[in-house]
Design a protein around this motif. Structure first.
Motif: not given
Lengths: 127, 117
Positions: A18-19, A21-24, A26-30, B59, B63, B72-74
């Motif tokens: 779900i997360m 879907k929101i970010i671009p 190329k974006g990453k999530i820790s 989110t 963001w 570029r990282m959350l």
């Protein structure tokens, strides 16, 4: 052994999906951000459920239903969630009505010896 | 006539499949307090959608904050800042200032939560 932390949360894979879907793309999530989101979603459910349960308790009702959740969203200032849930409940209840009337038609067919058709039903139980 | 179980994981109806497991949602609801006794079948379904919207909203806000620092990282700190910046998310403030089982001892990912204005 008791249940581990993960099993008491919404699954991290679903939350991550779900997360993402929101970010671009190329974006990453820790990893920590994902876990924080799991905790926040958990708290969201608990917070709203407690509010709804309190209302049921005050009204001497044992079963917490969709309307109570809808009411709790409004009571807690989460108005857009109230609106979304009211639309969802309308659709859901409409779908249930259609299933129930299909069932009634099947029963009548049985009584008149008409060939049985296969239907799939989700049986919702009170727990 | 086949009857599926009450919570068979994914339920298809007019608005499509649920992205969050109903049984898990129900478990979390039950743990939220002594007053929660019985839960109707539709309540976890409402939460399945509401949680999805909630995760999307938090989110999105997080963001936008990450982008301000050209990251570029959350990170967790972005989520914390988003919570602080959103009035209706005040109920989450206690969460972000506590070390939890989830975030304690994450090797290589320990972050200071900066309280931004």
């Amino acid at each position: 052994m008791g249940e581990n932390w993960e099993s008491l949360q919404l699954p991290i894979a679903n939350v991550e999906r779900i997360m993402k879907k929101i970010i671009p793309q190329k974006g990453k999530i820790s990893k920590e951000a994902k876990k924080t989101m799991q905790e926040c979603a958990n708290e969201f459910i608990s917070f709203v459920t407690s509010e709804a349960a309190q209302k049921c308790h005050n009204e001497n009702r044992r079963t917490l239903n969709g309307d109570d959740i809808y009411w709790a969203f409004g009571s807690l200032g989460l108005d857009n969630y109230a609106e979304a849930s009211s639309m969802l409940l309308l659709k859901f209840r409409e779908a249930e009505r259609i299933k129930a009337s299909d069932k009634a038609i099947t029963f009548q067919h049985h009584q008149h010896g008409v060939e049985d058709h296969e239907y799939n039903y989700e049986h919702h139980q009170l727990s | 006539m086949r009857q599926a179980g009450a919570y068979s994981g994914v339920m298809y109806w007019k608005t499509g499949p649920h992205s969050l497991p109903l049984a898990r949602i129900k478990k979390i609801m039950k743990k939220s307090g002594e007053e929660v006794k019985m839960i109707s079948g539709e309540a976890p379904i409402v939460f399945s959608k509401a949680c999805e919207l909630f995760i999307e909203e938090l989110t999105k806000r997080s963001w936008m904050i990450a982008m301000q620092s050209k990251k570029r990282m959350l990170h967790k700190e972005d989520v914390a800042s988003a919570i602080l910046a959103t009035d209706v998310f005040d109920f989450l403030i206690g969460l972000i200032f506590n070390e939890t089982a989830a975030t304690a001892g994450d090797v290589g990912e320990s972050e200071n939560i900066s309280v931004g204005c």
